[in-house]
Write a protein that holds these residues in place. Structure first.
Motif, PDB file in Angstrom:
ATOM      1  N   GLY A 272      19.193   0.795   8.687  1.00  0.00           N
ATOM      2  CA  GLY A 272      18.685   1.558   9.816  1.00  0.00           C
ATOM      3  C   GLY A 272      18.305   0.709  11.010  1.00  0.00           C
ATOM      4  O   GLY A 272      18.455  -0.515  11.030  1.00  0.00           O
ATOM      5  N   LYS A 273      17.785   1.397  12.015  1.00  0.00           N
ATOM      6  CA  LYS A 273      17.290   0.727  13.208  1.00  0.00           C
ATOM      7  C   LYS A 273      16.251   1.622  13.874  1.00  0.00           C
ATOM      8  O   LYS A 273      16.178   2.821  13.607  1.00  0.00           O
ATOM      9  CB  LYS A 273      18.427   0.426  14.181  1.00  0.00           C
ATOM     10  CG  LYS A 273      19.191   1.653  14.655  1.00  0.00           C
ATOM     11  CD  LYS A 273      20.324   1.253  15.589  1.00  0.00           C
ATOM     12  CE  LYS A 273      21.101   2.483  16.058  1.00  0.00           C
ATOM     13  NZ  LYS A 273      22.190   2.144  16.984  1.00  0.00           N
ATOM     14  N   MET A 274      15.447   1.010  14.736  1.00  0.00           N
ATOM     15  CA  MET A 274      14.391   1.736  15.409  1.00  0.00           C
ATOM     16  C   MET A 274      14.738   1.921  16.877  1.00  0.00           C
ATOM     17  O   MET A 274      15.538   1.158  17.442  1.00  0.00           O
ATOM     18  CB  MET A 274      13.066   0.987  15.275  1.00  0.00           C
ATOM     19  CG  MET A 274      12.614   0.800  13.835  1.00  0.00           C
ATOM     20  SD  MET A 274      12.499   2.338  12.885  1.00  0.00           S
ATOM     21  CE  MET A 274      11.125   3.137  13.723  1.00  0.00           C
ATOM     22  N   PRO A 275      14.170   2.948  17.525  1.00  0.00           N
ATOM     23  CA  PRO A 275      14.465   3.193  18.950  1.00  0.00           C
ATOM     24  C   PRO A 275      14.045   2.034  19.835  1.00  0.00           C
ATOM     25  O   PRO A 275      13.180   1.230  19.474  1.00  0.00           O
ATOM     26  CB  PRO A 275      13.646   4.454  19.265  1.00  0.00           C
ATOM     27  CG  PRO A 275      13.355   5.079  17.950  1.00  0.00           C
ATOM     28  CD  PRO A 275      13.256   3.950  16.972  1.00  0.00           C
ATOM     29  N   LYS A 276      14.646   1.960  20.993  1.00  0.00           N
ATOM     30  CA  LYS A 276      14.316   0.919  21.959  1.00  0.00           C
ATOM     31  C   LYS A 276      12.846   1.026  22.360  1.00  0.00           C
ATOM     32  O   LYS A 276      12.336   2.115  22.625  1.00  0.00           O
ATOM     33  CB  LYS A 276      15.204   1.073  23.202  1.00  0.00           C
ATOM     34  CG  LYS A 276      15.006  -0.023  24.237  1.00  0.00           C
ATOM     35  CD  LYS A 276      15.935   0.167  25.423  1.00  0.00           C
ATOM     36  CE  LYS A 276      15.734  -0.922  26.461  1.00  0.00           C
ATOM     37  NZ  LYS A 276      16.631  -0.736  27.646  1.00  0.00           N
TER      38      LYS A 276
ATOM     39  N   SER B 113       9.102   0.707   4.347  1.00  0.00           N
ATOM     40  CA  SER B 113       9.868   0.028   5.395  1.00  0.00           C
ATOM     41  C   SER B 113      11.297   0.558   5.483  1.00  0.00           C
ATOM     42  O   SER B 113      11.783   0.883   6.573  1.00  0.00           O
ATOM     43  CB  SER B 113       9.895  -1.486   5.145  1.00  0.00           C
ATOM     44  OG  SER B 113       8.603  -2.032   5.199  1.00  0.00           O
ATOM     45  N   VAL B 114      11.972   0.646   4.326  1.00  0.00           N
ATOM     46  CA  VAL B 114      13.374   1.087   4.356  1.00  0.00           C
ATOM     47  C   VAL B 114      13.480   2.574   4.682  1.00  0.00           C
ATOM     48  O   VAL B 114      14.443   3.011   5.339  1.00  0.00           O
ATOM     49  CB  VAL B 114      14.098   0.759   3.034  1.00  0.00           C
ATOM     50  CG1 VAL B 114      14.155  -0.747   2.821  1.00  0.00           C
ATOM     51  CG2 VAL B 114      13.452   1.448   1.838  1.00  0.00           C
ATOM     52  N   LEU B 115      12.503   3.365   4.235  1.00  0.00           N
ATOM     53  CA  LEU B 115      12.523   4.792   4.558  1.00  0.00           C
ATOM     54  C   LEU B 115      12.292   5.021   6.043  1.00  0.00           C
ATOM     55  O   LEU B 115      12.945   5.863   6.664  1.00  0.00           O
ATOM     56  CB  LEU B 115      11.462   5.538   3.747  1.00  0.00           C
ATOM     57  CG  LEU B 115      11.744   5.743   2.258  1.00  0.00           C
ATOM     58  CD1 LEU B 115      10.577   6.459   1.589  1.00  0.00           C
ATOM     59  CD2 LEU B 115      13.036   6.540   2.041  1.00  0.00           C
ATOM     60  N   LEU B 116      11.372   4.262   6.622  1.00  0.00           N
ATOM     61  CA  LEU B 116      11.081   4.412   8.045  1.00  0.00           C
ATOM     62  C   LEU B 116      12.308   4.124   8.893  1.00  0.00           C
ATOM     63  O   LEU B 116      12.687   4.946   9.744  1.00  0.00           O
ATOM     64  CB  LEU B 116       9.943   3.464   8.448  1.00  0.00           C
ATOM     65  CG  LEU B 116       9.613   3.381   9.943  1.00  0.00           C
ATOM     66  CD1 LEU B 116       9.251   4.747  10.506  1.00  0.00           C
ATOM     67  CD2 LEU B 116       8.499   2.376  10.195  1.00  0.00           C
ATOM     68  N   SER B 117      12.939   2.984   8.683  1.00  0.00           N
ATOM     69  CA  SER B 117      14.099   2.633   9.503  1.00  0.00           C
ATOM     70  C   SER B 117      15.334   3.438   9.121  1.00  0.00           C
ATOM     71  O   SER B 117      16.162   3.776   9.974  1.00  0.00           O
ATOM     72  CB  SER B 117      14.402   1.136   9.382  1.00  0.00           C
ATOM     73  OG  SER B 117      14.645   0.781   8.035  1.00  0.00           O
TER      74      SER B 117
END
Length: 319
Positions: free
Chosen positions: A150-154, A83-87
């Motif tokens: 982190g954050k993910m794209p819209k 989870s943390v690596l992805l974001s």
């Protein structure tokens, strides 16, 4: 009449656990409808399906491992790390999102291979191996970050909240994944070897079945499912959190056991696990309507595991 009787006997003896779970689901649904008018609504049903997706995915991986006679206690830590690596890797960049997803999926498989390899070549019980692996993974996660990152794209949240034919995308993915895995276990030789390995590991090896390959496939698949679950969690939460997988170690085992898969291995299946997931999710949802805390939900799940294991062990003795 004879065929009907024989079918009923088959269902009660071989599928009794599955029928029991379905019956409990119906009872909880009726009870919930009495407790609250909102419980039986379409929006609440969709909410249950959305919330159950990560649990269903990790439980699917755990099922294969438990059928082999093993267990994966690192799955919760793998969810947190993925989870943390992805974001963290994505950090709002759409192009990096694909790199991040590929990275965590590969990492999940690698961790599964490490668990299988350590169990096979070091001859250490999977419980101990995966307990140690889980501690290492959680440590790496906290070294990477101790806060949401982190954050993910819209638009990425559509994966969690989007609809296909009125169903959440996560639920559609879950149904397809469980169906394909069920076919694999019953129709593909390697899938049947998973059952044979769990039923009698020594006998399977003496018969020349590829036990090592079976374990690598089962644990690799389990690690992969942990990473896939992390994708849906990040889509739902909006960012990676270092403790997001903390409760999945216990909760991934609960539906498997409740669904009729024996912890000793060799018996069970993914359909029972899926029904177990929906039972646990429905129960948690009902407890929320009753305004009971999540801590109480963990207590209930622990009791469910103990009761389910004792019932299935007793039934096995009678067979």
């Amino acid at each position: 009449m004879t065929s009907v009787a024989s079918t009923f006997t088959f269902l009660t003896k071989r599928r009794g656990g599955l029928l029991t779970v379905i019956g409990l689901i119906l009872i909880l649904t009726l009870f919930g409808a009495v407790v609250s008018d909102k419980f039986g609504t379409y929006s609440n049903a969709v909410n249950i399906l959305e919330q159950s997706t990560p649990l269903a995915i990790v439980s699917l991986g755990q099922t294969l491992v438990i059928i082999t006679g093993g267990i994966d206690l690192s799955i919760g830590s793998m969810v947190s790390l993925a989870s943390v690596l992805l974001s963290g890797i994505t950090d709002g960049d759409p192009m990096m999102m694909y790199v991040a997803i590929a990275t965590i999926l590969a990492l999940g498989i690698l961790v599964g291979f490490v668990n299988a390899g350590a169990s096979i070549y070091l001859r250490v019980h999977p419980l101990i191996v995966t307990l140690g692996t889980g501690a290492i993974l959680q440590g790496i996660t906290l070294l990477y970050t101790q806060t949401p990152i982190g954050k993910m794209p819209k638009g990425f949240d559509e994966l969690a909240y989007g609809r296909l034919l009125g169903l959440p995308l996560g639920a559609v993915f879950t149904i397809i994944a469980f169906a394909l895995t069920a076919v694999f276990l019953r129709k593909v030789p390697l899938g049947r070897y998973i059952y044979a390995t769990g039923d009698d590991a020594v006998g399977a090896q003496l018969m020349g079945l590829p036990r090592r390959k079976v374990l690598f496939v089962a644990y690799g698949f389990c690690g992969l499912m942990a990473s896939v679950a992390a994708v849906f969690l990040v889509a739902r939460l909006g960012a990676g959190q270092p403790y997001t997988g903390q409760n999945f170690t216990l909760t991934s085992i609960t539906p498997v056991v409740v669904g009729g898969t024996l912890l000793s291995g060799g018996r069970g299946g993914v359909i029972g696990t899926l029904m177990g997931v929906y039972l646990v999710s429905l129960l948690n949802n009902l407890l929320n309507f009753l305004s009971l805390s999540t801590h109480f939900q963990l207590i209930v799940q622990g009791l469910i595991v103990i009761i389910a294991v004792s019932v299935y062990v007793e039934n096995k003795r009678k067979i």
